[in-house]
Design an enzyme around this catalytic site. Sequence first.
Site, PDB file in Angstrom:
ATOM      1  N   LYS A 196     -25.517   3.872  70.114  1.00  0.00           N
ATOM      2  CA  LYS A 196     -24.404   4.737  70.514  1.00  0.00           C
ATOM      3  C   LYS A 196     -23.118   3.967  70.289  1.00  0.00           C
ATOM      4  O   LYS A 196     -22.965   2.824  70.736  1.00  0.00           O
ATOM      5  CB  LYS A 196     -24.539   5.145  71.976  1.00  0.00           C
ATOM      6  CG  LYS A 196     -23.405   6.012  72.500  1.00  0.00           C
ATOM      7  CD  LYS A 196     -22.404   5.223  73.288  1.00  0.00           C
ATOM      8  CE  LYS A 196     -21.323   6.119  73.879  1.00  0.00           C
ATOM      9  NZ  LYS A 196     -20.324   5.322  74.633  1.00  0.00           N
ATOM     10  N   ASP A 234     -18.149  -9.436  39.796  1.00  0.00           N
ATOM     11  CA  ASP A 234     -16.746  -9.134  40.055  1.00  0.00           C
ATOM     12  C   ASP A 234     -16.249  -8.077  39.070  1.00  0.00           C
ATOM     13  O   ASP A 234     -16.664  -8.040  37.913  1.00  0.00           O
ATOM     14  CB  ASP A 234     -15.928 -10.424  39.901  1.00  0.00           C
ATOM     15  CG  ASP A 234     -14.486 -10.260  40.311  1.00  0.00           C
ATOM     16  OD1 ASP A 234     -14.240  -9.873  41.458  1.00  0.00           O
ATOM     17  OD2 ASP A 234     -13.601 -10.538  39.477  1.00  0.00           O
ATOM     18  N   GLU A 281     -19.374  -5.177  42.301  1.00  0.00           N
ATOM     19  CA  GLU A 281     -18.154  -4.736  42.972  1.00  0.00           C
ATOM     20  C   GLU A 281     -17.563  -3.574  42.173  1.00  0.00           C
ATOM     21  O   GLU A 281     -16.578  -3.730  41.465  1.00  0.00           O
ATOM     22  CB  GLU A 281     -17.150  -5.892  43.061  1.00  0.00           C
ATOM     23  CG  GLU A 281     -15.874  -5.525  43.807  1.00  0.00           C
ATOM     24  CD  GLU A 281     -14.654  -6.313  43.339  1.00  0.00           C
ATOM     25  OE1 GLU A 281     -13.720  -6.457  44.141  1.00  0.00           O
ATOM     26  OE2 GLU A 281     -14.615  -6.760  42.184  1.00  0.00           O
ATOM     27  N   THR A 294     -16.133 -22.495  24.202  1.00  0.00           N
ATOM     28  CA  THR A 294     -15.058 -22.115  23.294  1.00  0.00           C
ATOM     29  C   THR A 294     -15.381 -20.778  22.645  1.00  0.00           C
ATOM     30  O   THR A 294     -16.446 -20.614  22.054  1.00  0.00           O
ATOM     31  CB  THR A 294     -14.876 -23.180  22.199  1.00  0.00           C
ATOM     32  OG1 THR A 294     -14.519 -24.419  22.813  1.00  0.00           O
ATOM     33  CG2 THR A 294     -13.798 -22.769  21.216  1.00  0.00           C
ATOM     34  N   ASP A 322     -13.449 -17.466  20.277  1.00  0.00           N
ATOM     35  CA  ASP A 322     -12.277 -17.174  19.457  1.00  0.00           C
ATOM     36  C   ASP A 322     -11.639 -15.854  19.861  1.00  0.00           C
ATOM     37  O   ASP A 322     -12.010 -15.233  20.869  1.00  0.00           O
ATOM     38  CB  ASP A 322     -12.649 -17.203  17.971  1.00  0.00           C
ATOM     39  CG  ASP A 322     -13.694 -16.154  17.598  1.00  0.00           C
ATOM     40  OD1 ASP A 322     -13.773 -15.093  18.282  1.00  0.00           O
ATOM     41  OD2 ASP A 322     -14.441 -16.384  16.628  1.00  0.00           O
ATOM     42  N   LYS A 344     -15.985  -2.416  37.276  1.00  0.00           N
ATOM     43  CA  LYS A 344     -15.396  -1.337  36.480  1.00  0.00           C
ATOM     44  C   LYS A 344     -14.840  -1.854  35.144  1.00  0.00           C
ATOM     45  O   LYS A 344     -14.400  -1.067  34.312  1.00  0.00           O
ATOM     46  CB  LYS A 344     -14.248  -0.665  37.246  1.00  0.00           C
ATOM     47  CG  LYS A 344     -14.700   0.285  38.352  1.00  0.00           C
ATOM     48  CD  LYS A 344     -13.512   1.053  38.924  1.00  0.00           C
ATOM     49  CE  LYS A 344     -13.968   2.119  39.903  1.00  0.00           C
ATOM     50  NZ  LYS A 344     -12.834   2.934  40.415  1.00  0.00           N
ATOM     51  N   GLY A 345     -14.881  -3.166  34.949  1.00  0.00           N
ATOM     52  CA  GLY A 345     -14.176  -3.759  33.822  1.00  0.00           C
ATOM     53  C   GLY A 345     -14.829  -3.590  32.472  1.00  0.00           C
ATOM     54  O   GLY A 345     -14.157  -3.691  31.447  1.00  0.00           O
ATOM     55  N   TYR A 377     -11.299 -16.745  40.650  1.00  0.00           N
ATOM     56  CA  TYR A 377     -11.248 -15.383  40.136  1.00  0.00           C
ATOM     57  C   TYR A 377     -10.479 -15.228  38.817  1.00  0.00           C
ATOM     58  O   TYR A 377     -10.462 -14.130  38.252  1.00  0.00           O
ATOM     59  CB  TYR A 377     -10.735 -14.434  41.211  1.00  0.00           C
ATOM     60  CG  TYR A 377     -11.801 -14.242  42.273  1.00  0.00           C
ATOM     61  CD1 TYR A 377     -12.903 -13.437  42.026  1.00  0.00           C
ATOM     62  CD2 TYR A 377     -11.746 -14.918  43.484  1.00  0.00           C
ATOM     63  CE1 TYR A 377     -13.908 -13.293  42.958  1.00  0.00           C
ATOM     64  CE2 TYR A 377     -12.755 -14.777  44.426  1.00  0.00           C
ATOM     65  CZ  TYR A 377     -13.832 -13.964  44.154  1.00  0.00           C
ATOM     66  OH  TYR A 377     -14.845 -13.824  45.077  1.00  0.00           O
TER      67      TYR A 377
END
Length: 422
Positions: free
Chosen positions: A404, A217, A242, A150, A152, A220-221, A93
């Site tokens: 039920k 993941d 998520e 890579t 920057d 909201k980012g 993560y």
Amino acid sequence: MKLKKTPLFLKKPLLIIAVFCLLFSSKTNAQSAANVNDIMLQAFGWDVHTQSSVTSEGGLYNYLKNRASGYAASGINVIWLPPPSKSTGGVGYIPTELFNFSQTVYGSETQLRALLIALNTSSPRIHPMADIVVNHRGGTTNWTDFTNPTWDCKSITSTDEANFVTITGVRPCGTPDTGEDFNGGRDLDHSNIQVQNGVKEYLTRLKALGFDSWRWDVAKGFSAGYFGDYINSSSPYASVGEYWDGNSATLKSWINGTGNRSAAFDFALYYNALQPAINSGNYAALAGNPGLAGQFGYADKAVTFIDNHDTFVKPGSFVTSDNIMKGYAYILTHPGIPCVFFPHYYGGTYKKDGVTVVYTANKTAIDQLMAIRKNNGINAYSSVAVSNTSGFYSATIDNKVVVKIGPGLWNPGTGWTLKASG
């Protein structure tokens, strides 16, 4: 709870599988299009790699490969696997080298490839879902040096905390974040072309490994439109975000923002209906059409669940087998795409953030509930007629299954066969 031997139960077959729950079904079946019929398995818990049952078989990838045919037979269609890239801590993560699939706590790249082959060649096929962590990254030797691939300083948002505290490495020089900040790693600037191209290359490489579905993941980012672009370019079988929010309207807005290309985990159902009903006996919370799954046009975009690798240590999580099985009796008979959690399925002791939770295995009971769903054609589009929410919950699904949940004895009437109770 012991059932009284009424004539109904004496004349009908009885299987004991769920706690304080009755399931009845008629003999009719119906089938729908693919995907809406799916059942998911989250095939890991936070520290699954420490479980003795897993380590004794050489790691998680081997453990799952050895059971691939069993998952297919039980009705699981999509298996959500942990992040496959090298990362800080190894669980995935805080990814450091996105293109390095050989250094995780779950096994080697060779073992991963063998698992993915087993899933893709199972009968019926199981779709492998990769956990995609591209909201943020960790540096290789300092805060901001990204390698393999890579990138920057322009790849990191200008609003990342690395611009405001003492750090090692170069300062971020990208544009402001388009979503919420994540302080566990460097927030990536998805407006930057090197990030966009790098994420698309990552998804291409994951497909080459054998993955065909994405779990996003920290949805909201960054802006939902970028998720939509990545999904559009990679054409996954399934996608789920998520987006950790208990508001159905907000979940719908995120889905709409992806161009309706992704589903979302149904945190609205989890927080606003399942927790109060199961933990507090407030079954009125299940009335009407709760959660994202109850929103018109979004049932096939709602992945319903009973805890995951993050929520299991939070207040309101489901710990006892009684409450866990009440939850599965609901999501495995109701609209949405249900997701089973590995620790609930196999049991074990799991730890995170100083909290330890011990689970009893519920595999047999969950398998029988999944069979009821599959055998009766219950899917994301199924209709629900609620008959009671006072003291317990009862409902009829597609006029084929009656469920039920809650205390006390109850009889749905004639014409039903008792298939599961507890």
